[in-house]
Write a protein that holds these residues in place. Structure first.
Motif, PDB file in Angstrom:
ATOM      1  N   LEU A   7      12.869   1.558 -12.474  1.00 50.50           N
ATOM      2  CA  LEU A   7      11.931   0.457 -12.724  1.00 50.50           C
ATOM      3  C   LEU A   7      11.992  -0.565 -11.578  1.00 50.50           C
ATOM      4  N   VAL A   8      10.850  -1.201 -11.331  1.00 49.83           N
ATOM      5  CA  VAL A   8      10.789  -2.253 -10.312  1.00 49.83           C
ATOM      6  C   VAL A   8      10.336  -3.550 -10.969  1.00 49.83           C
ATOM      7  N   THR A   9      11.040  -4.672 -10.703  1.00 49.05           N
ATOM      8  CA  THR A   9      10.495  -5.980 -11.078  1.00 49.05           C
ATOM      9  C   THR A   9       9.902  -6.555  -9.791  1.00 49.05           C
ATOM     10  N   MET A  10       8.634  -6.932  -9.835  1.00 47.55           N
ATOM     11  CA  MET A  10       7.902  -7.259  -8.598  1.00 47.55           C
ATOM     12  C   MET A  10       7.266  -8.655  -8.654  1.00 47.55           C
ATOM     13  N   ASP A  11       7.622  -9.486  -7.698  1.00 51.56           N
ATOM     14  CA  ASP A  11       6.978 -10.794  -7.516  1.00 51.56           C
ATOM     15  C   ASP A  11       5.586 -10.562  -6.916  1.00 51.56           C
ATOM     16  N   ILE A  12       4.700 -11.558  -6.950  1.00 47.40           N
ATOM     17  CA  ILE A  12       3.393 -11.386  -6.301  1.00 47.40           C
ATOM     18  C   ILE A  12       3.349 -12.099  -4.954  1.00 47.40           C
ATOM     19  N   THR A  13       3.641 -13.423  -4.932  1.00 48.38           N
ATOM     20  CA  THR A  13       3.485 -14.172  -3.675  1.00 48.38           C
ATOM     21  C   THR A  13       4.686 -13.947  -2.759  1.00 48.38           C
ATOM     22  N   MET A  14       4.471 -13.118  -1.739  1.00 49.61           N
ATOM     23  CA  MET A  14       5.539 -12.852  -0.759  1.00 49.61           C
ATOM     24  C   MET A  14       4.892 -12.673   0.602  1.00 49.61           C
ATOM     25  N   LYS A  15       5.681 -12.916   1.651  1.00 51.39           N
ATOM     26  CA  LYS A  15       5.163 -12.716   3.009  1.00 51.39           C
ATOM     27  C   LYS A  15       5.101 -11.220   3.308  1.00 51.39           C
ATOM     28  N   GLU A  16       4.511 -10.872   4.451  1.00 51.98           N
ATOM     29  CA  GLU A  16       4.352  -9.469   4.904  1.00 51.98           C
ATOM     30  C   GLU A  16       3.327  -8.728   4.055  1.00 51.98           C
ATOM     31  N   LYS A  17       3.703  -8.370   2.835  1.00 51.65           N
ATOM     32  CA  LYS A  17       2.778  -7.681   1.929  1.00 51.65           C
ATOM     33  C   LYS A  17       3.037  -8.249   0.548  1.00 51.65           C
ATOM     34  N   ASP A  18       1.949  -8.640  -0.191  1.00 51.19           N
ATOM     35  CA  ASP A  18       2.212  -9.249  -1.501  1.00 51.19           C
ATOM     36  C   ASP A  18       2.530  -8.166  -2.547  1.00 51.19           C
ATOM     37  N   GLY A  19       2.960  -8.630  -3.719  1.00 51.24           N
ATOM     38  CA  GLY A  19       3.429  -7.716  -4.749  1.00 51.24           C
ATOM     39  C   GLY A  19       2.340  -6.822  -5.324  1.00 51.24           C
ATOM     40  N   LEU A  20       1.096  -7.312  -5.373  1.00 48.25           N
ATOM     41  CA  LEU A  20       0.018  -6.477  -5.901  1.00 48.25           C
ATOM     42  C   LEU A  20      -0.257  -5.310  -4.948  1.00 48.25           C
ATOM     43  N   GLU A  21      -0.262  -5.599  -3.642  1.00 49.87           N
ATOM     44  CA  GLU A  21      -0.469  -4.527  -2.656  1.00 49.87           C
ATOM     45  C   GLU A  21       0.683  -3.527  -2.682  1.00 49.87           C
ATOM     46  N   ALA A  22       1.892  -4.046  -2.788  1.00 44.77           N
ATOM     47  CA  ALA A  22       3.060  -3.160  -2.820  1.00 44.77           C
ATOM     48  C   ALA A  22       3.013  -2.272  -4.063  1.00 44.77           C
ATOM     49  N   ALA A  23       2.643  -2.857  -5.220  1.00 42.45           N
ATOM     50  CA  ALA A  23       2.554  -2.076  -6.455  1.00 42.45           C
ATOM     51  C   ALA A  23       1.478  -0.988  -6.307  1.00 42.45           C
ATOM     52  N   ARG A  24       0.352  -1.359  -5.676  1.00 44.85           N
ATOM     53  CA  ARG A  24      -0.736  -0.395  -5.457  1.00 44.85           C
ATOM     54  C   ARG A  24      -0.229   0.774  -4.605  1.00 44.85           C
ATOM     55  N   ASP A  25       0.467   0.474  -3.515  1.00 47.34           N
ATOM     56  CA  ASP A  25       0.997   1.512  -2.619  1.00 47.34           C
ATOM     57  C   ASP A  25       1.966   2.440  -3.351  1.00 47.34           C
ATOM     58  N   ILE A  26       2.858   1.845  -4.120  1.00 50.71           N
ATOM     59  CA  ILE A  26       3.865   2.650  -4.835  1.00 50.71           C
ATOM     60  C   ILE A  26       3.182   3.531  -5.885  1.00 50.71           C
ATOM     61  N   LEU A  27       2.246   2.922  -6.641  1.00 48.66           N
ATOM     62  CA  LEU A  27       1.613   3.679  -7.732  1.00 48.66           C
ATOM     63  C   LEU A  27       0.671   4.765  -7.215  1.00 48.66           C
ATOM     64  N   MET A  28       0.128   4.576  -6.001  1.00 46.06           N
ATOM     65  CA  MET A  28      -0.732   5.609  -5.420  1.00 46.06           C
ATOM     66  C   MET A  28       0.081   6.876  -5.148  1.00 46.06           C
ATOM     67  N   ARG A  29       1.299   6.691  -4.663  1.00 46.10           N
ATOM     68  CA  ARG A  29       2.167   7.839  -4.344  1.00 46.10           C
ATOM     69  C   ARG A  29       2.963   8.316  -5.564  1.00 46.10           C
ATOM     70  N   HIS A  30       3.238   7.388  -6.479  1.00 44.45           N
ATOM     71  CA  HIS A  30       4.067   7.727  -7.648  1.00 44.45           C
ATOM     72  C   HIS A  30       3.414   7.126  -8.897  1.00 44.45           C
ATOM     73  N   PRO A  31       2.380   7.802  -9.423  1.00 41.80           N
ATOM     74  CA  PRO A  31       1.635   7.213 -10.557  1.00 41.80           C
ATOM     75  C   PRO A  31       2.490   6.931 -11.788  1.00 41.80           C
ATOM     76  N   ASP A  32       3.649   7.591 -11.894  1.00 39.63           N
ATOM     77  CA  ASP A  32       4.501   7.345 -13.057  1.00 39.63           C
ATOM     78  C   ASP A  32       5.513   6.225 -12.844  1.00 39.63           C
ATOM     79  N   ALA A  33       5.461   5.605 -11.661  1.00 41.15           N
ATOM     80  CA  ALA A  33       6.429   4.525 -11.373  1.00 41.15           C
ATOM     81  C   ALA A  33       6.285   3.426 -12.420  1.00 41.15           C
TER      82      ALA A  33
END
Lengths: 120, 173
Positions: free
Chosen positions: A50-76
């Motif tokens: 499991l991942v606990t994910m913040d949203i407002t972060m530098k580099e890449k925000d949490g929504l984008e990171a979640a999108r990237d992870i879920l695209m490759r691992h839909p069951d994440a």
């Protein structure tokens, strides 16, 4: 062995708080990340339960990171833990496949119940 | 330039709730005042940018002693050494939570969103370079340790459009 958690937040204060809440409940902190880019890399490396994910972060925000992870691992299993409790962000997160949305500041019980529910 | 008091109340509400919950202390609402631009009154300031249908900055300002006591309350069982290391980070997160919670109150529309930047912490005289000159509503929150000043310098996006249009007209003239 406890379920393995990746904590993603740019604030040490929140990472420490989540760790201090989850470890005594038998969860293992597999790793920590301070921005979205690091989150994606660490997810691939650590394959946490499991991942606990913040949203407002530098580099890449949490929504984008979640999108990237879920695209490759839909069951994440990802739960957002954010100060931005806006309805649109909640809806966007749910559409992405995020399991829960916890608004900071939170009570310990709220984060425990979100993690347990997402892992059930 | 439009500056609307309705954008300040969510910061009062969020500030009182977040400080009470995270630091476990009571907070009283203080006075409201107007300034031409953000001019923090105390030595420690935390700046957060807001963008979306509202654009600008929110600046939280307090005396060093107040900041230290709030961090101490937030970090409960941590040692003085750990508190020192986490001081800036913890203050930034406090401002992040107040701003984030305020945006949720400000934005009840499902189709819009307000984003915020990560916090920047400044002390002393190096602060002015980070502040955007915009009309500012200033409100005080009073804790048992001293005041926390919140300067809200936000303008509506449509105001920006109006200004853009006005600039084009002036350029044409």
């Amino acid at each position: 062995m406890g379920k393995r958690i990746l904590i993603v937040d740019d604030a040490t204060f929140i990472r420490t708080m989540v760790k201090d809440i989850l470890e005594p409940k038998g969860f293992e902190i597999a790793g920590e990340a301070t921005n979205g880019l690091e989150a994606v890399t660490k997810f691939e490396e650590l394959k946490p339960d499991l991942v606990t994910m913040d949203i407002t972060m530098k580099e890449k925000d949490g929504l984008e990171a979640a999108r990237d992870i879920l695209m490759r691992h839909p069951d994440a299993r990802i739960i957002m833990v954010t100060a931005l409790g806006q309805e649109k962000m909640l809806l966007d997160s749910i559409k992405l496949g995020v399991r829960d949305f916890v608004v900071k500041p939170f009570q310990p019980e709220r984060i425990i119940s979100a993690v347990e529910k997402a892992l059930a | 330039m439009k500056i609307n008091a309705k954008y300040v109340n969510p910061f009062i509400e969020a500030g009182m709730n977040v400080i009470k919950q995270i630091a476990g202390i009571e907070v009283r609402r203080g006075h409201l005042s107007y300034k031409q631009q953000p001019e923090p009154s105390y030595g420690v300031s935390i700046i957060i940018g807001v963008y979306g249908f509202l654009t600008g900055q929110v600046v939280y300002s307090m005396q060093t002693e107040v900041a230290e006591r709030l961090v101490e309350r937030m970090l409960g069982g941590k040692s003085p050494q750990e508190r020192k290391i986490m001081f800036v980070d913890t203050l930034g997160e406090l401002a992040n939570m107040i701003t984030g919670n305020a945006t949720a109150i400000l934005n009840s529309n499902k189709d819009l969103s307000l984003k915020i930047t990560t916090p920047a912490i400044a002390t002393g005289s190096n602060l002015s370079i980070n502040l955007i000159p915009k009309p500012t509503l200033v409100l005080g929150l009073y804790t048992q340790y001293g005041p926390v000043e919140i300067s809200v310098a936000l303008e509506e996006q449509e105001t920006l459009h109006e200004l853009d249009e006005m600039s084009s007209v002036l350029r044409e003239v």
